[in-house]
Scaffold this active site. Structure first.
Site, mmCIF file in Angstrom:
data_model
loop_
_atom_site.group_PDB
_atom_site.id
_atom_site.type_symbol
_atom_site.label_atom_id
_atom_site.label_comp_id
_atom_site.label_asym_id
_atom_site.label_seq_id
_atom_site.Cartn_x
_atom_site.Cartn_y
_atom_site.Cartn_z
ATOM 1 C CD GLU A 1 7.769 12.590 -15.175
ATOM 2 O OE1 GLU A 1 7.133 13.531 -14.923
ATOM 3 O OE2 GLU A 1 9.282 13.450 -15.497
ATOM 4 C CG HIS B 1 -1.564 -1.634 1.347
ATOM 5 N ND1 HIS B 1 -2.504 -1.904 0.664
ATOM 6 C CD2 HIS B 1 -0.906 -2.364 2.285
ATOM 7 C CE1 HIS B 1 -3.322 -2.857 1.341
ATOM 8 N NE2 HIS B 1 -2.739 -3.300 2.296
#
Ligand code: ARG
Length: 467
Positions: A299, A165
């Site tokens: 990216e 998480h």
């Protein structure tokens, strides 16, 4: 007025059927030459094999076959040296090469297309092309795996927080984290190799759709071109693009994996993590903010994943609902397929160069590994070895963590006496459990993060050789 039966330069091979010339808009709309010209080498190799077979089977004369093959070799050189001149009337790479062949050696060049259709020809070219692509991509994947192994070796023993998480969970070796990507890539390689077995089936001989009346020898052509088998149904042969879809599906999963690795690079390079520093040669600045050093390469690798998924969806959609057999819709297969090939090739190449150059901030990783109560599981495991049922141990340690948080203390700062207030099962040796090193070392069962496992994997033949 009687029309000439011979094909003139600039005239379509099928012009005999038409009363008027093709509209220039239609020529421009239907041509695939700008896209499929990249298959010229495959087209010529396929034609040479076909021609050898035609000669061997006495479907054309030996001397004719030889002339055609020699001219095809010369055309190949025109392409490879950038001298090939296309015409607006060239419908695709196949017709361009045939047109040039007839220009060079005259009418005999027109015999090459005996017992063949562009429908089985394009299937052949695409399979030859994709076979090479898969082989190169498998090599590229191996190189990226080795680049990750190089980075892991250079940072042996570096401990970082493992996450679930995106919350600190348990300490792991940085090398173990990198090897997770090696395993993903290993599956990608497996999917590509699997897809290759279905690429490597020889389609020529299916003709336009129904097969051919000529006494061809398909197995001979398959042999010449290194195919494992020949296709069995002519209708399926000219309308099958499953192999391209399989590549795009495998490529999409590969792109997804690259996007996950790229995303971690983006995160780690953020000053909030500061786990790594990007090499200057692989970072970009901001045109406005002088302090910036941005992870644009990572990216873009992450972003280009969308293109590859789009390529898969484009071809799936093109193929959907097509009746048997060949339909011109299928010419739309190449743009997305080649786009995915180029995108994946570039992403793999840039990641392979960038990853080993990352400067790892071991101190920052280690600091983060110690923060966030990542050793809580160790306490619970300790109690479980002392005969406390794990579920109960979990509850006991939960209370210890709650108290430590309230008192702003780390678990390793707790004394044995303090721990014993929560459970009499704690003994002095519990303190040995409360370090990230011990937590890592203890996870030595197969697949765990212990250095022994990581080192063994890094020594494997697959990861050992340098790029
Ligand atoms: N350029 C075409 C393609 O890529 C080749 C096959 C064309 N066949 C035809 N009958 N028009 O699909």
């Amino acid at each position: 007025m009687a029309k000439s039966r011979k094909t003139k330069a600039g005239q379509k091979a099928w012009a005999g059927r038409m009363e008027e010339a093709t509209h220039p808009l239609v020529e421009a709309f239907t041509t695939s030459f700008p896209i499929d010209r990249r298959m010229y080498a495959q087209d010529i190799a396929g034609s040479i094999a076909h021609c050898r077979m035609l000669g061997r089977q006495k479907i054309i004369r030996d001397t004719e076959a030889k002339r055609i093959i020699r001219a095809l070799g010369a055309i190949e050189k025109e392409f490879s040296s950038g001298r090939f001149e296309s015409l607006p009337s060239d419908e695709d790479v196949h017709m361009a090469i045939e047109r040039r062949l007839i220009e060079k050696i005259g009418a005999v060049g027109g015999k090459l297309h005996t017992a063949r259709s562009r429908n089985d020809q394009v299937a052949l070219d695409l399979r030859l092309y994709m076979r090479d692509v898969v082989d190169q991509m498998v090599d590229q994947i191996t190189n990226l795996q080795r680049a990750l192994a190089t980075l892991a070796r250079a940072n042996a023993g570096v401990i970082m927080p493992g996450y679930t998480h995106l919350q600190p969970a348990q300490p792991v070796l940085f090398g173990h984290h990198l090897l997770a990507y090696c395993d993903m890539l290993e599956r990608d390689e497996g999917r590509l190799r699997d897809c290759r077995t279905r690429i490597n089936v020889m389609p020529l001989g299916a003709g336009a759709l129904a097969g051919t009346t000529f006494p061809i020898d398909r197995e001979y052509v398959a042999d010449l071109l290194d195919f494992d088998a020949v296709t069995q149904n002519s209708l399926d042969t000219v309308s099958d693009r499953d192999f391209a879809l399989e590549f795009l599906a495998a490529g999409s999963i590969l792109a997804m994996h690259l996007s996950r690795l790229a995303d971690e690079v983006v995160l780690w390079a953020s000053p909030h993590f500061a786990f790594i520093e990007l090499p200057d040669a692989f970072a970009t600045g901001s045109s406005m903010m002088p302090q910036k050093k941005n992870p644009d390469v990572a990216e873009l690798v992450r972003g280009k994943t969308g293109r590859v998924y789009g390529d898969l969806m484009a071809l799936l959609t093109t193929m959907k609902g097509l009746p048997l057999a060949y339909n011109r819709d299928m010419q739309e297969d190449k743009a997305p397929l080649f786009d995915a090939v180029d995108t994946l090739t570039a992403s793999l190449a840039v990641m392979t160069e960038m990853m080993p150059r990352l400067r790892v901030r071991a101190d920052r990783m280690r600091e983060a590994a110690d923060a966030g109560y990542t050793l809580a599981t160790e306490l619970a495991d300790y109690l479980a070895t002392r005969d406390v049922p794990f579920r109960e141990a979990h509850g006991i340690v939960g209370a210890i963590v709650r108290k430590a948080i309230a008192e702003k203390r780390s678990l390793s700062s707790l004394t044995v006496d303090e721990l014993r207030q929560h459970s009499k099962a704690f003994r002095a040796d519990v303190l040995e459990w409360l370090t990230a090193e011990a937590a890592v070392k203890r996870r030595s069962a197969t697949g765990g993060t212990a250095a022994r496992n990581v080192q063994r994997r890094l020594r494997s033949k697959k990861l050992r050789e340098t790029q």
